[in-house]
Design an enzyme around this catalytic site. Structure first.
Site, short mmCIF file in Angstrom:
data_model
loop_
_atom_site.label_atom_id
_atom_site.label_comp_id
_atom_site.label_asym_id
_atom_site.label_seq_id
_atom_site.Cartn_x
_atom_site.Cartn_y
_atom_site.Cartn_z
N SER A 174 0.84 -1.18 0.00
CA SER A 174 0.00 0.00 0.00
C SER A 174 0.89 1.25 0.00
O SER A 174 1.82 1.33 -0.78
CB SER A 174 -0.95 -0.05 1.19
OG SER A 174 -2.02 0.83 1.00
N ASP A 435 -8.51 -5.27 -6.17
CA ASP A 435 -8.11 -4.13 -5.33
C ASP A 435 -8.31 -2.82 -6.08
O ASP A 435 -7.67 -2.58 -7.11
CB ASP A 435 -6.64 -4.29 -4.94
CG ASP A 435 -6.11 -3.13 -4.12
OD1 ASP A 435 -6.92 -2.37 -3.57
OD2 ASP A 435 -4.87 -2.99 -4.03
N HIS A 460 -6.27 -6.41 -2.02
CA HIS A 460 -5.20 -5.53 -1.57
C HIS A 460 -4.14 -6.30 -0.76
O HIS A 460 -4.46 -6.93 0.24
CB HIS A 460 -5.81 -4.42 -0.72
CG HIS A 460 -4.93 -3.25 -0.49
ND1 HIS A 460 -4.50 -2.43 -1.50
CD2 HIS A 460 -4.40 -2.74 0.64
CE1 HIS A 460 -3.76 -1.46 -1.00
NE2 HIS A 460 -3.67 -1.63 0.30
#
Length: 492
Positions: A174, A435, A460
Site C-alpha cells: 500500500s 483491489d 489488496h
C-alpha cells in the site's frame, strides 16, 4: 487514500494495525485501510522486542540538530552471514511486530538467509518525533522525510551490524509499497531491490476510479449486484432530502444519534461512511488476514451481493441497511456515528492521546499535503453518490485550516517521484485485480527490470499474507514469480 469513513473509527480498536491501507477515514479512504489491513495476529513462540533508533527530526536542514527515537523490530532467526537484509517499511498506522513472525517475505527470508527488519513510519505508532500533532509539528511529516529516515536507518544499521556489503531489499504494501519503490528510486546506492505491493505510485487529488473498480468487482460476482447498490444509494440520497424520513434512516442503519443534516458536509460524510462497507469488503476480499488462529472476517463480495439480491429483505435500500447491520454485528458495534461535527472534533485534537492519533489525523494531513487519493463519486460508472471532490478538499480546510492547493501538492509529488514513469531498476510491482488501488499502480511492465505482477482475482496486499490451500493459482504463481525475481536480482 483520503476519505471520511467513520466506520473505520468504530471498528479500529478491534485490530492491531500493520504497515500501512489500502494493508489502509471523516478520514481518508486510505485510512480506511487501517481497519481491514491487518487483523490481530496470534501470539508466537518467537519473542519480538522493541528497538529504538536515534533519528533526525529534519533531514533537510543541517542547522536543525533535534533528534527523536524511532521504533523498529528485528528477526534474525533466518540470517546467514553474507545473506541479504530485508527491510519492511511501516506506513500509516502502528508497525505490527507480527510481520516479524508471519508473511510471505519471511518465506523468502528463510530461503535466502536474510536478516529481517521492520521500521515504523515517523508520526505513527510509538514513533513520536514531536510533542504533539499540531500543524507546526506535522510539517515534519512527509514521504520525503520518511524516505530520509529509511536512508539514515539503513546507513547506520549497516555500519553498526557489519552489513555494509550486504544487499538490502525493501518491502512494503500500500502506501509503504510506494515508499519501497521510491526508496529504490531516490537512494539506489542504499537499496538493491524493492517489492512494492499494491503501491499507488501516482498521486491524484480526484480518484473516482476507486469506486469504478468497486463497481466492476461487484459486477464480477453478479452483474445485477452493483445496479442494486446504486438503486439503494439513490434511495438513501433521496431520504436525506426529506426530514420526515430521518427517524427511519436512523433506525435502519443503527446510527448512534438521531440523523441531522445541516450542511452538504453532513450528508456527504454519512453517505461516504455507509458506502465504506462495500469499499472495504471489496478492497480486502478473500485475502488471508484470518490465519493461524487469527480472528478475522469471512464477509466477502459474495456475501454482500447475496444480501443485495435477497428480495426477502425488502427493496434495495433495505438490503443496503442490512449490509451495514451485518458489519456492525460482525464487529460488535452497537451503532455507527455519522456526525461530521464529531469527526471534526476528533480529527482536530492535536494530542498524542487523541481519538485519531493512531493515524487518522496524520494520514489525512498527508493526503492534503502530498497525495490526494480522494475516492470521490465524480464518475457515472460507479454505484454511489453524494461525496464529490469538494467534500474532501473542505476537510483539509476544516481540520487543518490549510489554504494551499491540493492539486499543486499532488503535482509536486509526481514531479518528485515520477508517477507512473519511474526510471530505475529492480522493482517489482504486485497488484490485485479486485483491489481498487491498482488503478493508481503499475499493472504492466515498465521495463524488464521494472516488472508488474498483476494477480487476477485477488485483493489488496494479498501476496504479502501467508500462503494457504485456498489461494487462487494466480496468487501462488505470483508469489513464486516474485521469489524468482529476488533470486535473480540478489545474484546481480
Amino acid at each position: 487514500m483520503a476519505f471520511a469513513c467513520k466506520l473505520l473509527q468504530n471498528f479500529l480498536a478491534l485490530f492491531i494495525l500493520a504497515l500501512t491501507v489500502v494493508c489502509v477515514p471523516g478520514e481518508a479512504a486510505f485510512s480506511r485501510f487501517l481497519k481491514f489491513k491487518s487483523a490481530s495476529f496470534p501470539n508466537s513462540k518467537y519473542a519480538v522486542d522493541e528497538n529504538w533508533f536515534v533519528q533526525r527530526l529534519d533531514h533537510f536542514n543541517g542547522a536543525d540538530s533535534r533528534i527523536w527515537k524511532q521504533r523498529y523490530f528485528v528477526n534474525d532467526r533466518f540470517y546467514k552471514p553474507g545473506g541479504p537484509v530485508f527491510l519492511m517499511i511501516g506506513g500509516e498506522g502502528p508497525a505490527n511486530p507480527a510481520w516479524m513472525q508471519y508473511g510471505t517475505w519471511l518465506t523468502y527470508a528463510e530461503k535466502f538467509g536474510a536478516l529481517c527488519l521492520l521500521l515504523e513510519h515517523r508520526f505513527y505508532g510509538k514513533s513520536h518525533p514531536t510533542k504533539d500533532l499540531s500543524l507546526e509539528s506535522l510539517r515534519f511529516l512527509s514521504s520525503r522525510q520518511a524516505l530520509a529516515d529509511l536512508a539514515h536507518f539503513r546507513t547506520v544499521t549497516a555500519e553498526s551490524r557489519g552489513l555494509t556489503s550486504s544487499k538490502w531489499v525493501a518491502f512494503g504494501g500500500s502506501y509503504p509499497g510506494s515508499l519501497a519503490a521510491w526508496f529504490r528510486l531516490k537512494y539506489p546506492h542504499l537499496i538493491h531491490a524493492s517489492v512494492a505491493t499494491s503501491a499507488p505510485v501516482y498521486a491524484t487529488a480526484n480518484f473516482p476510479e476507486y469506486l469504478e473498480v468497486v463497481w466492476r468487482s461487484l459486477a464480477a460476482e453478479t452483474p445485477e449486484c452493483p445496479l442494486l447498490v446504486k438503486k439503494a444509494s439513490d434511495t438513501l440520497i433521496a431520504h436525506l432530502k426529506d426530514p420526515q424520513t430521518y427517524d427511519n434512516v436512523t433506525k435502519d442503519f443503527r446510527l448512534c444519534s438521531k440523523l441531522q443534516i445541516q450542511s452538504d458536509m453532513d450528508s456527504a460524510y454519512l453517505l461516504e461512511t455507509l458506502a465504506g462497507s462495500f469499499m472495504d469488503v471489496v478492497q480486502y476480499n478473500e485475502d488471508n488476514r484470518a490465519f493461524e488462529g487469527v480472528v478475522g472476517t469471512n464477509i466477502t463480495v459474495k456475501v454482500l451481493c447475496r444480501l443485495m439480491l435477497d428480495s426477502s429483505l425488502g427493496d434495495p435500500y433495505d438490503r443496503f441497511a442490512a449490509v451495514t447491520r451485518l458489519l456492525q454485528d460482525t464487529f460488535s458495534q452497537a451503532c455507527t456515528d455519522v456526525q461530521y461535527l464529531h469527526y471534526l472534533q476528533d480529527m482536530s485534537n492535536t494530542s498524542w492521546s487523541g481519538a485519531e492519533a493512531g493515524g487518522g489525523r496524520q494520514w489525512v494531513y498527508q493526503t492534503c499535503t502530498e497525495f490526494g487519493f480522494y475516492q470521490s463519486t465524480d464518475s457515472p460508472n460507479q454505484p454511489f453518490g453524494g461525496f464529490p471532490l469538494p467534500y474532501y478538499l473542505q476537510q483539509c480546510r476544516d481540520i487543518y485550516n490549510l489554504t494551499g492547493s491540493v492539486a499543486n501538492a499532488v503535482q509536486q509529488t509526481n514531479e518528485e517521484y515520477g508517477g507512473y514513469d519511474i526510471r530505475t531498476t529492480r522493482i517489482v510491482f504486485p497488484n490485485g485485480s479486485i483491489d481498487p488501488w491498482h488503478a493508481l499502480g503499475v499493472t504492466s511492465n515498465i521495463t524488464n527490470d521494472l516488472p508488474a505482477v498483476f494477480i487476477k482475482g485477488t485483493a489488496h496486499c494479498a501476496n504479502m499474507y501467508p500462503a494457504r490451500a485456498e489461494d487462487l493459482p494466480e496468487l501462488m504463481l505470483a508469489r513464486d514469480q516474485i521469489f524468482l525475481l529476488l533470486q535473480k536480482w540478489l545474484k546481480e
